[in-house]
Design a protein around this motif. Sequence first.
Motif, PDB file in Angstrom:
ATOM      1  N   ARG A 629     -13.201 -36.541 -42.014  1.00 23.11           N
ATOM      2  CA  ARG A 629     -12.694 -36.508 -43.389  1.00 23.11           C
ATOM      3  C   ARG A 629     -12.840 -35.104 -43.956  1.00 23.11           C
ATOM      4  O   ARG A 629     -13.925 -34.505 -43.899  1.00 23.11           O
ATOM      5  N   VAL A 630     -11.734 -34.596 -44.502  1.00 24.45           N
ATOM      6  CA  VAL A 630     -11.678 -33.228 -45.010  1.00 24.45           C
ATOM      7  C   VAL A 630     -11.365 -33.257 -46.497  1.00 24.45           C
ATOM      8  O   VAL A 630     -10.437 -33.956 -46.937  1.00 24.45           O
ATOM      9  N   ARG A 631     -12.118 -32.508 -47.273  1.00 29.21           N
ATOM     10  CA  ARG A 631     -11.888 -32.408 -48.714  1.00 29.21           C
ATOM     11  C   ARG A 631     -10.877 -31.292 -48.982  1.00 29.21           C
ATOM     12  O   ARG A 631     -11.145 -30.122 -48.725  1.00 29.21           O
ATOM     13  N   VAL A 632      -9.699 -31.671 -49.467  1.00 27.30           N
ATOM     14  CA  VAL A 632      -8.616 -30.718 -49.740  1.00 27.30           C
ATOM     15  C   VAL A 632      -8.211 -30.864 -51.197  1.00 27.30           C
ATOM     16  O   VAL A 632      -7.773 -31.938 -51.624  1.00 27.30           O
ATOM     17  N   ASP A 633      -8.368 -29.789 -51.975  1.00 28.53           N
ATOM     18  CA  ASP A 633      -7.975 -29.804 -53.395  1.00 28.53           C
ATOM     19  C   ASP A 633      -8.529 -31.023 -54.138  1.00 28.53           C
ATOM     20  O   ASP A 633      -7.808 -31.711 -54.873  1.00 28.53           O
ATOM     21  N   GLY A 634      -9.814 -31.325 -53.915  1.00 28.19           N
ATOM     22  CA  GLY A 634     -10.472 -32.378 -54.676  1.00 28.19           C
ATOM     23  C   GLY A 634     -10.268 -33.785 -54.146  1.00 28.19           C
ATOM     24  O   GLY A 634     -10.806 -34.739 -54.716  1.00 28.19           O
ATOM     25  N   ARG A 635      -9.502 -33.957 -53.074  1.00 30.74           N
ATOM     26  CA  ARG A 635      -9.326 -35.305 -52.508  1.00 30.74           C
ATOM     27  C   ARG A 635      -9.684 -35.284 -51.024  1.00 30.74           C
ATOM     28  O   ARG A 635      -9.651 -34.236 -50.391  1.00 30.74           O
ATOM     29  N   GLN A 636     -10.040 -36.455 -50.507  1.00 32.47           N
ATOM     30  CA  GLN A 636     -10.415 -36.542 -49.098  1.00 32.47           C
ATOM     31  C   GLN A 636      -9.224 -36.988 -48.254  1.00 32.47           C
ATOM     32  O   GLN A 636      -8.520 -37.935 -48.603  1.00 32.47           O
ATOM     33  N   VAL A 637      -9.021 -36.271 -47.152  1.00 25.21           N
ATOM     34  CA  VAL A 637      -7.936 -36.578 -46.218  1.00 25.21           C
ATOM     35  C   VAL A 637      -8.574 -36.942 -44.877  1.00 25.21           C
ATOM     36  O   VAL A 637      -9.440 -36.216 -44.384  1.00 25.21           O
ATOM     37  N   SER A 638      -8.168 -38.078 -44.307  1.00 24.24           N
ATOM     38  CA  SER A 638      -8.739 -38.547 -43.039  1.00 24.24           C
ATOM     39  C   SER A 638      -7.875 -38.122 -41.858  1.00 24.24           C
ATOM     40  O   SER A 638      -6.652 -38.255 -41.893  1.00 24.24           O
ATOM     41  N   TYR A 639      -8.547 -37.615 -40.815  1.00 26.82           N
ATOM     42  CA  TYR A 639      -7.890 -37.232 -39.571  1.00 26.82           C
ATOM     43  C   TYR A 639      -8.474 -38.046 -38.424  1.00 26.82           C
ATOM     44  O   TYR A 639      -9.689 -38.081 -38.237  1.00 26.82           O
ATOM     45  N   ASP A 640      -7.606 -38.702 -37.677  1.00 32.70           N
ATOM     46  CA  ASP A 640      -8.038 -39.320 -36.435  1.00 32.70           C
ATOM     47  C   ASP A 640      -8.433 -38.209 -35.465  1.00 32.70           C
ATOM     48  O   ASP A 640      -7.919 -37.092 -35.546  1.00 32.70           O
ATOM     49  N   PHE A 641      -9.366 -38.506 -34.557  1.00 32.22           N
ATOM     50  CA  PHE A 641      -9.788 -37.490 -33.589  1.00 32.22           C
ATOM     51  C   PHE A 641      -8.590 -36.907 -32.837  1.00 32.22           C
ATOM     52  O   PHE A 641      -8.583 -35.737 -32.483  1.00 32.22           O
ATOM     53  N   SER A 642      -7.569 -37.741 -32.576  1.00 31.98           N
ATOM     54  CA  SER A 642      -6.395 -37.265 -31.832  1.00 31.98           C
ATOM     55  C   SER A 642      -5.520 -36.326 -32.664  1.00 31.98           C
ATOM     56  O   SER A 642      -4.604 -35.700 -32.134  1.00 31.98           O
ATOM     57  N   GLU A 643      -5.812 -36.226 -33.974  1.00 33.62           N
ATOM     58  CA  GLU A 643      -5.008 -35.367 -34.851  1.00 33.62           C
ATOM     59  C   GLU A 643      -5.681 -34.025 -35.143  1.00 33.62           C
ATOM     60  O   GLU A 643      -5.177 -33.238 -35.939  1.00 33.62           O
ATOM     61  N   LEU A 644      -6.819 -33.775 -34.492  1.00 32.57           N
ATOM     62  CA  LEU A 644      -7.578 -32.572 -34.822  1.00 32.57           C
ATOM     63  C   LEU A 644      -6.906 -31.283 -34.373  1.00 32.57           C
ATOM     64  O   LEU A 644      -7.330 -30.195 -34.765  1.00 32.57           O
ATOM     65  N   ASP A 645      -5.828 -31.395 -33.558  1.00 35.78           N
ATOM     66  CA  ASP A 645      -5.088 -30.169 -33.221  1.00 35.78           C
ATOM     67  C   ASP A 645      -4.284 -29.658 -34.411  1.00 35.78           C
ATOM     68  O   ASP A 645      -3.709 -28.579 -34.360  1.00 35.78           O
ATOM     69  N   GLU A 646      -4.264 -30.430 -35.525  1.00 34.72           N
ATOM     70  CA  GLU A 646      -3.615 -29.960 -36.753  1.00 34.72           C
ATOM     71  C   GLU A 646      -4.542 -29.083 -37.584  1.00 34.72           C
ATOM     72  O   GLU A 646      -4.111 -28.489 -38.572  1.00 34.72           O
ATOM     73  N   LEU A 647      -5.825 -29.031 -37.196  1.00 29.10           N
ATOM     74  CA  LEU A 647      -6.809 -28.264 -37.954  1.00 29.10           C
ATOM     75  C   LEU A 647      -7.343 -27.100 -37.126  1.00 29.10           C
ATOM     76  O   LEU A 647      -7.550 -27.232 -35.923  1.00 29.10           O
ATOM     77  N   VAL A 648      -7.557 -25.965 -37.788  1.00 28.65           N
ATOM     78  CA  VAL A 648      -8.269 -24.850 -37.161  1.00 28.65           C
ATOM     79  C   VAL A 648      -9.347 -24.383 -38.133  1.00 28.65           C
ATOM     80  O   VAL A 648      -9.258 -24.622 -39.338  1.00 28.65           O
ATOM     81  N   HIS A 649     -10.358 -23.719 -37.605  1.00 30.54           N
ATOM     82  CA  HIS A 649     -11.380 -23.152 -38.481  1.00 30.54           C
ATOM     83  C   HIS A 649     -10.748 -22.063 -39.339  1.00 30.54           C
ATOM     84  O   HIS A 649      -9.825 -21.357 -38.889  1.00 30.54           O
ATOM     85  N   ALA A 650     -11.248 -21.921 -40.559  1.00 34.10           N
ATOM     86  CA  ALA A 650     -10.574 -21.029 -41.513  1.00 34.10           C
ATOM     87  C   ALA A 650     -11.536 -20.106 -42.251  1.00 34.10           C
ATOM     88  O   ALA A 650     -11.230 -19.643 -43.344  1.00 34.10           O
ATOM     89  N   TYR A 651     -12.692 -19.813 -41.666  1.00 37.73           N
ATOM     90  CA  TYR A 651     -13.518 -18.748 -42.236  1.00 37.73           C
ATOM     91  C   TYR A 651     -12.714 -17.452 -42.186  1.00 37.73           C
ATOM     92  O   TYR A 651     -12.780 -16.623 -43.092  1.00 37.73           O
ATOM     93  N   ALA A 652     -11.945 -17.305 -41.108  1.00 37.45           N
ATOM     94  CA  ALA A 652     -11.004 -16.197 -40.970  1.00 37.45           C
ATOM     95  C   ALA A 652      -9.641 -16.790 -40.651  1.00 37.45           C
ATOM     96  O   ALA A 652      -9.531 -17.709 -39.841  1.00 37.45           O
ATOM     97  N   ILE A 653      -8.593 -16.272 -41.298  1.00 37.12           N
ATOM     98  CA  ILE A 653      -7.231 -16.725 -41.028  1.00 37.12           C
ATOM     99  C   ILE A 653      -6.327 -15.507 -40.899  1.00 37.12           C
ATOM    100  O   ILE A 653      -6.712 -14.388 -41.243  1.00 37.12           O
ATOM    101  N   SER A 654      -5.130 -15.714 -40.398  1.00 34.58           N
ATOM    102  CA  SER A 654      -4.185 -14.603 -40.303  1.00 34.58           C
ATOM    103  C   SER A 654      -3.644 -14.262 -41.691  1.00 34.58           C
ATOM    104  O   SER A 654      -3.626 -15.113 -42.588  1.00 34.58           O
ATOM    105  N   VAL A 655      -3.193 -13.038 -41.862  1.00 36.11           N
ATOM    106  CA  VAL A 655      -2.606 -12.614 -43.140  1.00 36.11           C
ATOM    107  C   VAL A 655      -1.386 -13.477 -43.456  1.00 36.11           C
ATOM    108  O   VAL A 655      -1.159 -13.861 -44.609  1.00 36.11           O
ATOM    109  N   HIS A 656      -0.605 -13.806 -42.429  1.00 34.23           N
ATOM    110  CA  HIS A 656       0.592 -14.627 -42.650  1.00 34.23           C
ATOM    111  C   HIS A 656       0.240 -15.970 -43.296  1.00 34.23           C
ATOM    112  O   HIS A 656       0.961 -16.455 -44.167  1.00 34.23           O
TER     113      HIS A 656
END
Length: 752
Positions: A629-656
Amino acid sequence: MSETIQGQIERVTFVSEEDGYSVLKLKVKGRRDLVTVVGSFASATPGEILKLRGSWGMHPKYGEQFRAEHYETLSPDTVEGIRKYLGSGLIKGIGPVMAKRVVKAFGKATLDVIDREPERLLEVEGIGPKRLKQILKAWEDQKEIREVMIFLRGHGVSAAYATRIFKHYGRESLKVLQENPYRLAMDVHGIGFVTADKIAQNLGFQKDSPLRAEAGLHYVLFRATEDGHVCLPRSLLLAQGRELLECSSETLEEAMDRLAADGRVVLQPLTGEAAESFRESQAVYLRGYHSAETQIAQRLKYLAAIPKRIKAETARDALERVQGSLPVQLAPQQEGAVFQALTRKVVVITGGPGTGKTTLIQAICAAYRSLGARLCLAAPTGRAAKRLAEATGHGAATIHRLLEFSPQAGGFQRNEQKPLNADCIIVDEASMLDTLLTHHLLKAVPPKATLVLVGDVDQLPSVGAGSVLEDLIQCGAFPVVRLTEIFRQARKSLIVVNAHRIRSGEFPYLNRDPDRLSDFYFIEKDDPEAVVQIVVRLCSERIPSRFRLHAIDDIQVLSPMHRGAVGAQRLNQALQEALNPKGRALERGGRTFRVGDKVMQIRNNYDKEVFNGDLGRIAAVDEESQEVRVRVDGRQVSYDFSELDELVHAYAISVHKSQGSEYPAVVVPLLTQHYMMLQRNLLYTAVTRGKRLVILVGSKKALAIAVRNDKTQQRYTLLRHRLSETAPPLSRVKSRPEAEGAGREAQGSGGK
């Protein structure tokens, strides 16, 4: 010499998402220490028993390894093995705690019970009819996935993609693979044409197969849209097709003609300035993009040609009232922009930081409100929409929400049959508008309304295909207001001053004294490892203590590249270790997700209402329900384990990925190893993301290269030429079906 070993997986150390290459630790009978096994595996799970054929080797750094060339999966045959197997996250509905209960109830017979007498699971505390149904579905899905894996492996292809293929096609997976494996390249995220082609050739498809040639050209064209092009010159498309497919020009020419005859691509003749620009007499489009681009031009011309209801005198009166109500006096440029927005149908406003774009939007809103008009405010991203609402005191939404996007209802619900209820529509951060999203927006603009597009054309262009804002500015068909004056308050900010210097090709003023308080600093370092260490120290210690900013929520590291010693991937590993080293963790695909991690969505997911570039924090990891479960803009969004390729770590991100967002503090590593990405508009975009603080860390040489390099890649699009044409607008633009159903590209690639 080939050898066979058998053992139980204790842990999965690493998995490559690209090719399934894995590093496993196996418990092998007769060996005291765990055995390191390397090779390509599909969904290797702790607790599984593998029978492996391969050879032993010695790695110079990691020591003895068994290199697996072939393997088969056996069911675990010990109570502990079964417990570990079921508790690994393999079966949704059974986590480590529930696995312990199930195994305690059935012992070595557990897997047979699930397979042959599943209703007996109801005897276990905590399993009711609903959970039983969930467990059985997951168990059956695993069987189906295994079939796909066996099929792929039997044809000499790594089965690492089996889960993705099954998730997309379900029980049709094997049928699709056998009939047309080239569909994988277009349909399944992470599988490119090369992988699909390898599968096809192992299935017996010939190199000169017509199906292969058509699929290859279609893929090249689709890949071009991901690089920002709306179309390609015919000769360039054919050249890239030859390079990819290694087949004859005749085969490709015939394939092109068939694609055009079937309506899958559109061949657009080029003349005059367009032919000179493309150095070609014909452009090739995917059908949906051609329809979208032509309709954008037609709709804008049609909209601009309808007379405005507000007369010049009424506009001047409204402008006077606004001048008296605003806290600041409008500059002449801003006054002119408000007047244009009141008297013209399509207006473009562009300017850099500190030039008063926000004040101008406030003034336009106030002027329309004084006339009792209806306003709609929107931006491509949620963060930009939130800033717009805060600045104007008027509700604002993402463009997708404004157009009432619903995947269940088949797409955007606002269109020409159900237009927006507005007299004026203002879109901020318009540099992010791509071709497909603009097309859907214009369909919903009522004929009598005014459209005001506000953005900074000197930033990076949209992530999706096209360069809509620049084309509207260059075409000369609509009034364009360029805000150039930096207001007095903004001139005190070194961020603003340096952003404009970079935009003009001038070297920024560098504050190298860490003791002198400023909002812009440069720390000179040439060594990549030293840069990583400094970035980590800045984020974890120096910025939070000196500027009282939160290390994770308020500071964003922006890297020019994903890979490399100072790319976003490497920085994320270092920053996660420094900022969030402990806590409940989940290992997936060689990555560790922890509660508290900063993550980013990398694809539009309309069902979850999260979009490409949205940031969040992991709030919970539930192994039993296999959800993160990920908190995005004040709400919680649930990801199945098989959907985790939609998420990447974001301490650092590309400029784009930072486009449309602002952060209290931005840290930008800049080294010559980023050479391919060192461009002026990229550096300008990075610097303008920081509100209170910008710190560049790297070499002066890299900074100089970026400032000097104003050569941006040409994006192939004909929108500017279409808008410049003097042909009269259509009396009423009707939608064409092909613009609505161009596969997954039909909803836009970068909008949020």
